[in-house]
Design a protein around this motif. Structure first.
Motif, PDB file in Angstrom:
ATOM      1  N   ILE A 115      -9.564  -7.332  16.703  1.00  0.00           N
ATOM      2  CA  ILE A 115      -8.754  -7.588  17.903  1.00  0.00           C
ATOM      3  C   ILE A 115      -9.582  -8.267  18.986  1.00  0.00           C
ATOM      4  O   ILE A 115      -9.092  -9.143  19.705  1.00  0.00           O
ATOM      5  N   LEU A 116     -10.852  -7.894  19.098  1.00  0.00           N
ATOM      6  CA  LEU A 116     -11.710  -8.490  20.118  1.00  0.00           C
ATOM      7  C   LEU A 116     -11.949  -9.980  19.900  1.00  0.00           C
ATOM      8  O   LEU A 116     -12.315 -10.689  20.841  1.00  0.00           O
ATOM      9  N   THR A 117     -11.727 -10.466  18.691  1.00  0.00           N
ATOM     10  CA  THR A 117     -11.878 -11.904  18.454  1.00  0.00           C
ATOM     11  C   THR A 117     -10.730 -12.682  19.076  1.00  0.00           C
ATOM     12  O   THR A 117     -10.898 -13.861  19.396  1.00  0.00           O
ATOM     13  N   GLY A 118      -9.577 -12.061  19.237  1.00  0.00           N
ATOM     14  CA  GLY A 118      -8.426 -12.726  19.845  1.00  0.00           C
ATOM     15  C   GLY A 118      -7.799 -13.788  18.956  1.00  0.00           C
ATOM     16  O   GLY A 118      -7.100 -14.671  19.451  1.00  0.00           O
ATOM     17  N   ALA A 119      -8.022 -13.716  17.663  1.00  0.00           N
ATOM     18  CA  ALA A 119      -7.514 -14.737  16.746  1.00  0.00           C
ATOM     19  C   ALA A 119      -6.136 -14.356  16.210  1.00  0.00           C
ATOM     20  O   ALA A 119      -5.766 -13.183  16.179  1.00  0.00           O
ATOM     21  N   ASP A 120      -5.397 -15.380  15.797  1.00  0.00           N
ATOM     22  CA  ASP A 120      -4.103 -15.134  15.174  1.00  0.00           C
ATOM     23  C   ASP A 120      -4.283 -14.983  13.663  1.00  0.00           C
ATOM     24  O   ASP A 120      -5.378 -15.112  13.132  1.00  0.00           O
ATOM     25  N   LYS A 121      -3.165 -14.686  12.956  1.00  0.00           N
ATOM     26  CA  LYS A 121      -3.236 -14.436  11.516  1.00  0.00           C
ATOM     27  C   LYS A 121      -3.771 -15.628  10.734  1.00  0.00           C
ATOM     28  O   LYS A 121      -4.528 -15.459   9.792  1.00  0.00           O
ATOM     29  N   ARG A 122      -3.380 -16.805  11.127  1.00  0.00           N
ATOM     30  CA  ARG A 122      -3.815 -18.012  10.411  1.00  0.00           C
ATOM     31  C   ARG A 122      -5.321 -18.198  10.554  1.00  0.00           C
ATOM     32  O   ARG A 122      -6.012 -18.508   9.580  1.00  0.00           O
ATOM     33  N   ALA A 123      -5.835 -17.999  11.748  1.00  0.00           N
ATOM     34  CA  ALA A 123      -7.275 -18.143  11.968  1.00  0.00           C
ATOM     35  C   ALA A 123      -8.059 -17.077  11.200  1.00  0.00           C
ATOM     36  O   ALA A 123      -9.142 -17.357  10.668  1.00  0.00           O
ATOM     37  N   ILE A 124      -7.501 -15.876  11.126  1.00  0.00           N
ATOM     38  CA  ILE A 124      -8.170 -14.804  10.379  1.00  0.00           C
ATOM     39  C   ILE A 124      -8.226 -15.165   8.896  1.00  0.00           C
ATOM     40  O   ILE A 124      -9.251 -14.980   8.234  1.00  0.00           O
ATOM     41  N   TRP A 125      -7.112 -15.675   8.361  1.00  0.00           N
ATOM     42  CA  TRP A 125      -7.099 -16.082   6.962  1.00  0.00           C
ATOM     43  C   TRP A 125      -8.088 -17.223   6.710  1.00  0.00           C
ATOM     44  O   TRP A 125      -8.818 -17.218   5.717  1.00  0.00           O
ATOM     45  N   LEU A 126      -8.139 -18.197   7.614  1.00  0.00           N
ATOM     46  CA  LEU A 126      -9.081 -19.297   7.457  1.00  0.00           C
ATOM     47  C   LEU A 126     -10.529 -18.805   7.543  1.00  0.00           C
ATOM     48  O   LEU A 126     -11.401 -19.313   6.836  1.00  0.00           O
ATOM     49  N   ALA A 127     -10.778 -17.819   8.383  1.00  0.00           N
ATOM     50  CA  ALA A 127     -12.123 -17.249   8.482  1.00  0.00           C
ATOM     51  C   ALA A 127     -12.495 -16.546   7.180  1.00  0.00           C
ATOM     52  O   ALA A 127     -13.636 -16.656   6.713  1.00  0.00           O
ATOM     53  N   PHE A 128     -11.548 -15.843   6.594  1.00  0.00           N
ATOM     54  CA  PHE A 128     -11.810 -15.201   5.308  1.00  0.00           C
ATOM     55  C   PHE A 128     -12.105 -16.245   4.236  1.00  0.00           C
ATOM     56  O   PHE A 128     -12.979 -16.054   3.393  1.00  0.00           O
TER      57      PHE A 128
END
Length: 180
Positions: A60-73
């Protein structure tokens, strides 16, 4: 990615793999020594709750949305992606086979020298007497569920921590536009 993210993600993924392995071992013939360990199950849930909450806070502290989280993974090394994917697939197979073979009995215990379990059949709820072999089956099924659920949560926490670490690394690598 910082070393704390790597350690946190690795420990949580290892815990999840261990719990899923123990849940898988409940299908082996014979009784397991862990079937009466209710305190162990409570300790696992308490520890996992703290680990899972800290993983979610980091994400949550990263402030990213679902798409950004998936791209980070997707930016994680292939071995890490493959390992987490294989563990998630193992978890899905475990849950599907567990629910397919599951009956309507749960919470087996011994009362006055008799084996009883809670029957959750619709319109027939109540406590029923069961045989000793059925008692062992119900205990192992309950244990399988109590180990699989924390295993699933720990894999989700590993995904969250590693994605958050990758997002943090990517954010640190971005050069602000006003600096040239």
């Amino acid at each position: 990615m910082g070393w704390t993210f790597k350690v946190h993600g690795g420990v949580v993924a290892g815990l999840g793999a261990t719990l899923l392995a123990l849940a898988t071992l409940t299908w082996l013939p014979g009784s397991l020594p862990l079937t009466g360990a209710r305190r162990l199950t409570a300790a696992i849930f308490a520890l996992l709750f703290l680990i899972f909450v800290s993983a979610l806070v980091r994400l949550i502290l990263t402030g990213a949305d679902k798409r950004a989280i998936w791209l980070a993974f997707r930016c994680l090394p292939g071995k890490v992606q493959l390992s987490l994917g294989a563990l998630a697939l193992w978890e899905v197979v475990l849950v599907i086979f567990s629910t397919a073979t599951e009956g309507n009995l749960q919470s087996a215990e011994v009362r006055d020298g008799r084996y009883v379990a809670l029957d959750t059949t619709p319109y027939a709820r109540g406590t029923v007497m069961i045989s000793q072999s059925r008692y062992q089956d119900v205990l192992e099924r309950d244990l399988r569920t109590m180990l699989a659920i924390p295993g699933v949560l720990s894999l989700g926490a590993a995904y969250a921590v590693l994605a958050a670490g990758e997002l943090r690394r990517a954010d640190g690598a971005v050069v602000p536009s006003d600096v040239r």
